[in-house]
Design an enzyme around this catalytic site. Structure first.
Site, mmCIF file in Angstrom:
data_model
loop_
_atom_site.group_PDB
_atom_site.id
_atom_site.type_symbol
_atom_site.label_atom_id
_atom_site.label_comp_id
_atom_site.label_asym_id
_atom_site.label_seq_id
_atom_site.Cartn_x
_atom_site.Cartn_y
_atom_site.Cartn_z
ATOM 1 N N GLU A 162 0.820 -1.220 0.000
ATOM 2 C CA GLU A 162 0.000 0.000 0.000
ATOM 3 C C GLU A 162 0.852 1.268 0.000
ATOM 4 O OE1 GLU A 162 -2.761 -0.317 3.250
ATOM 5 O OE2 GLU A 162 -4.161 -1.454 2.034
ATOM 6 N N GLU B 187 -6.556 -7.507 -0.460
ATOM 7 C CA GLU B 187 -6.982 -7.442 0.943
ATOM 8 C C GLU B 187 -8.414 -6.950 1.028
ATOM 9 O OE1 GLU B 187 -4.809 -4.921 3.583
ATOM 10 O OE2 GLU B 187 -2.887 -5.462 2.718
HETATM 11 C C1 GLA Z 1 -4.099 -2.217 5.187
HETATM 12 C C2 GLA Z 1 -2.753 -2.913 5.277
HETATM 13 C C3 GLA Z 1 -2.783 -4.164 6.088
HETATM 14 C C4 GLA Z 1 -3.639 -3.986 7.309
HETATM 15 C C5 GLA Z 1 -5.011 -3.554 6.885
HETATM 16 C C6 GLA Z 1 -5.983 -3.426 8.033
HETATM 17 O O1 GLA Z 1 -4.848 -2.638 4.143
HETATM 18 O O2 GLA Z 1 -2.212 -3.208 4.017
HETATM 19 O O3 GLA Z 1 -1.457 -4.480 6.445
HETATM 20 O O4 GLA Z 1 -3.075 -2.992 8.101
HETATM 21 O O5 GLA Z 1 -4.919 -2.303 6.276
HETATM 22 O O6 GLA Z 1 -7.254 -3.085 7.597
#
Ligand code: GLA
Length: 677
Positions: free
Chosen positions: A153, A311
């Site tokens: 991210e 995710e």
């Molecule tokens: C982000 C991060 C993850 C985790 C999620 C929690 O998407 O990439 O590592 O912290 O948030 O929602």
């Protein structure tokens, strides 16, 4: 996306972030058994493992990762191996305190969480490429590794750093952009205003906290720079990996979701072998299924085809004021909606819920309660669902409607000191997207410069505040050639430098729309105006109005009261061989739905299928079949006309399919053709 470096596991991928380093080794065997039970096919490993992989500079300990990858391979589970560069270890900052980021107030942050580094730091770049290279060399040929997960991210927590190193990098970027011509920068930024003229490149700083309002073009260039700076970190890591593992695809997880707006993903997407996205629901969003659909369509459009959901959550997250658990069936509806909108794989953060650390209250595939839980049952069910849908992989989503989406326009419109601070680009786009979603009309997203617009019957540009001349010409030519374009209020107002297009609003689109506005009349929160004309009875609008004059267009609706009573609010203009509509206000949802229905019917756009309210209908097209996804968000169930096979149950469908209450049906409908004759 590259054609040669593709993800090749069969079927739809299923899994999540796997962080076994947080658990004793005896737990790992249980993880493997449970992953097999759930039908997990691919997990992302090592995302935050830097401190364990490289305990001190240049000293590596791969013993744990060796075991994890071997174990996954023995169990038939593929690895999406991460570079751990989103979380530099403490030793790195001890050696390089200057690599810690500085916020716009001049405060240097400390390490102790994650993603707290300066994107322009040479020391960070060196260290990141070193660990990425070491991992790539060691695991390039490991049979478990099917994809590289670069970083995590980008920009989530550190999209901008205001330190002196960043300032120097910003100046370098500006010199390249303005071809070393400081006068050109002064002109573009309008620095004759408030004595901001720069006589030397060294005088230029990031837009740090200052006493009065900032310069809009300075800020806009800064946002472009920040996105590019992180992109250069991605491509540098990707290239290091490619040298060692030239045939393995690389991805990084985007954050196409509600409030994240730091990166211009139109510039990023072509650099990825596989586009992947993370998506989380907002607890306060009463219609989060629309957000899932919108973001899925946007990612699919960025990818130009199928993508991976890297995710999302099985239940509650831990980073909102109140973290709502998912309602019965919602996890399955969410996951299969992502598939409907183009995902070829479904993954979660994370596999096993943490017992320690900042995310100990975040849901996971295997919750704190273990397998004696609803979430685990749902996880196992979803694994079976995805196996049943394996053949959907690679199919596309044909759309006849496109919505213009541009991060530059978003950044520019949401700057300080605008006519109204109430305008949120994504909310305005969603206001237009929602009725199309409700009607079952498929939508792509496009950049203003996207070529080949003729494959669409209808293009929508809700509040495209900033547009350059090329984008204007592209959209105008689409109408000239016979297309239908609907433009939302406050569009075309400024050029790519945030300079107002003079001579009346909506600047760039005045001639195309056949209207002229001499003054904007934004409305205060809570104020409504009535609309009259070819709109539903009791039609209202809020947020925004404009004093519009017709210069060729016809008025479809006018304001019925307020300071602009009798002024055109919605117009239609025959232009070239096409039609251009202007919606100069923010109609209530019912009125906008009726209007967009009329516009799309006139443009010849029909829904995928007529469905009752609350049923989401989406189609993916394969080589010899359509896959019709029907998702019941209203909890009432429905009987929908269809023929073929319902893939989740394997049952034949003759005439109609039952969508059970709160559930999902996916029908394979053969395409007419030689094989079906
Ligand atoms: C982000 C991060 C993850 C985790 C999620 C929690 O998407 O990439 O590592 O912290 O948030 O929602």
């Amino acid at each position: 996306m590259s054609t040669e470096r593709r993800l090749r596991p069969p079927g739809l991928a299923y899994g999540g972030d796997y962080n076994p380093e947080q658990w004793p080794e005896e737990v790992w065997a249980q993880d493997m058994a449970l992953m097999r039970e759930a039908g997990v096919t691919m997990v992302s490993v090592g995302i935050f493992s830097w401190a364990l992989l490289e305990p001190s500079e240049g000293v590596y300990d791969f013993s744990r990762m060796d075991k994890i990858l071997d174990l996954l391979h023995e169990n038939g589970i593929a690895a999406d191996l991460a570079t751990p560069t989103a979380a530099p270890p403490a030793w790195f900052f001890h050696a390089h305190p200057e690599a810690l980021p500085v916020d716009s107030d001049g405060r240097r942050l400390s390490y102790g969480s994650r993603q707290t580094f300066c994107p322009s730091s040479p020391a960070y770049r060196t260290a990141a490429l070193r660990i990425a290279g070491a991992l790539a060399e060691r695991y390039a040929d490991h049979p478990a590794v099917v994809m590289w997960h670069v970083h995590n991210e980008y920009g989530c927590h550190n999209s901008a750093c205001y330190c002196d190193t960043s300032a120097a990098a910003f100046r370098k970027w500006l010199k390249a952009k303005y071809d070393n011509d400081l006068d050109a920068l002064n002109e573009a930024w309008g620095t004759a205003f408030w004595s901001q003229w720069y006589h030397d490149w060294e005088e230029i700083l990031p837009p740090r906290a200052t006493g009065a309002d900032p310069n809009p073009t300075h800020r806009l260039d800064w946002r472009r720079f920040c996105s590019d700076e992180l992109l250069s970190l991605f491509t540098a890591e990707r290239d290091v990996i490619r040298r060692a593992a030239p045939g393995t695809p690389a991805t990084t997880n985007f954050m196409v979701m509600h409030n994240f707006d730091a990166l211009d993903y139109w510039r990023w997407a072509p650099e990825l072998d596989v586009v992947s996205n993370d998506h989380y629901l907002r607890s306060t969003d009463p219609e989060s299924e629309i957000d899932v659909a919108l973001c899925g369509d946007l990612v699919r459009s960025l990818a130009g085809g199928p993508w991976l959901l890297m995710e999302h959550s099985t239940g509650a997250v831990n980073w909102q004021p109140v973290n709502r658990a998912k309602n019965p069936g919602e996890m399955r509806r969410n996951a299969l909606a992502h598939v409907a909108h183009g995902a070829d794989g479904i993954a979660y953060f994370q596999w096993r819920a943490a017992k320690a650390g900042a995310e100990q209250w975040h849901s996971a595939m295997l919750p704190h309660a273990g397998t004696d839980s609803q979430i685990w049952q749902d996880v196992v069910q979803l694994g079976a669902d995805l196996r049943a849908l394996a053949e959907v992989r690679g199919s596309t989503s044909p759309a006849q409607v496109a919505i213009v989406w541009d991060w530059n326009a978003r950044w520019a419109m949401e700057q300080p000191c605008q006519p109204s601070a109430e305008l949120r680009f994504q909310d305005l786009v969603r206001h237009w997207y929602a009725p199309l979603w409700e009607a079952g009309v498929a939508v792509d997203f496009i950049h203003p410069d996207t070529p080949d617009l003729d494959r669409y019957r209808l293009v929508l540009a809700p509040s495209l505040y900033l547009v350059d001349d090329a984008g204007t010409a592209n959209l105008t030519a689409f109408v000239e050639r016979g297309g239908t374009l609907a433009v939302g209020f406050h569009s075309g107002a400024v050029d790519e430098n945030c300079h107002i297009r003079l001579g009346g609003y909506p600047g760039a689109f005045r001639e195309l729309l056949g209207v002229h506005c001499d003054e904007l009349f934004p409305l205060l929160p809570g104020v409504q105006v009535a609309l009259t004309g070819q709109v539903p009875q009791d039609a209202t609008a809020d947020l925004w109005t404009e004093r519009l004059r017709l210069t060729g267009a016809e008025a479809v609706a006018r304001y019925a009261d307020g300071p602009l009573a009798d002024v055109p609010a919605i117009t239609r203009h025959a232009y070239g061989n096409g039609t251009a509509w202007y919606i100069a206000t923010h109609p209530d949802p019912t009125t906008l739905a009726a209007l967009l229905e009329r516009i799309r019917r006139q443009a010849g756009v029909r829904p995928e299928r007529e469905v009752p309210p609350g049923i989401e209908v989406v189609k993916r097209r394969g080589t010899d079949a359509d896959y019709l996804f029907l998702i019941d968000h209203a909890g009432r169930g429905a009987e929908i006309p269809a023929d073929g096979v319902e893939l989740l149950t394997g049952k034949p469908v003759v005439g109609s399919v039952t969508v059970p209450e709160g559930s999902v049906a996916v029908v394979r409908e053969p395409l007419p053709g030689p094989s079906a004759e």
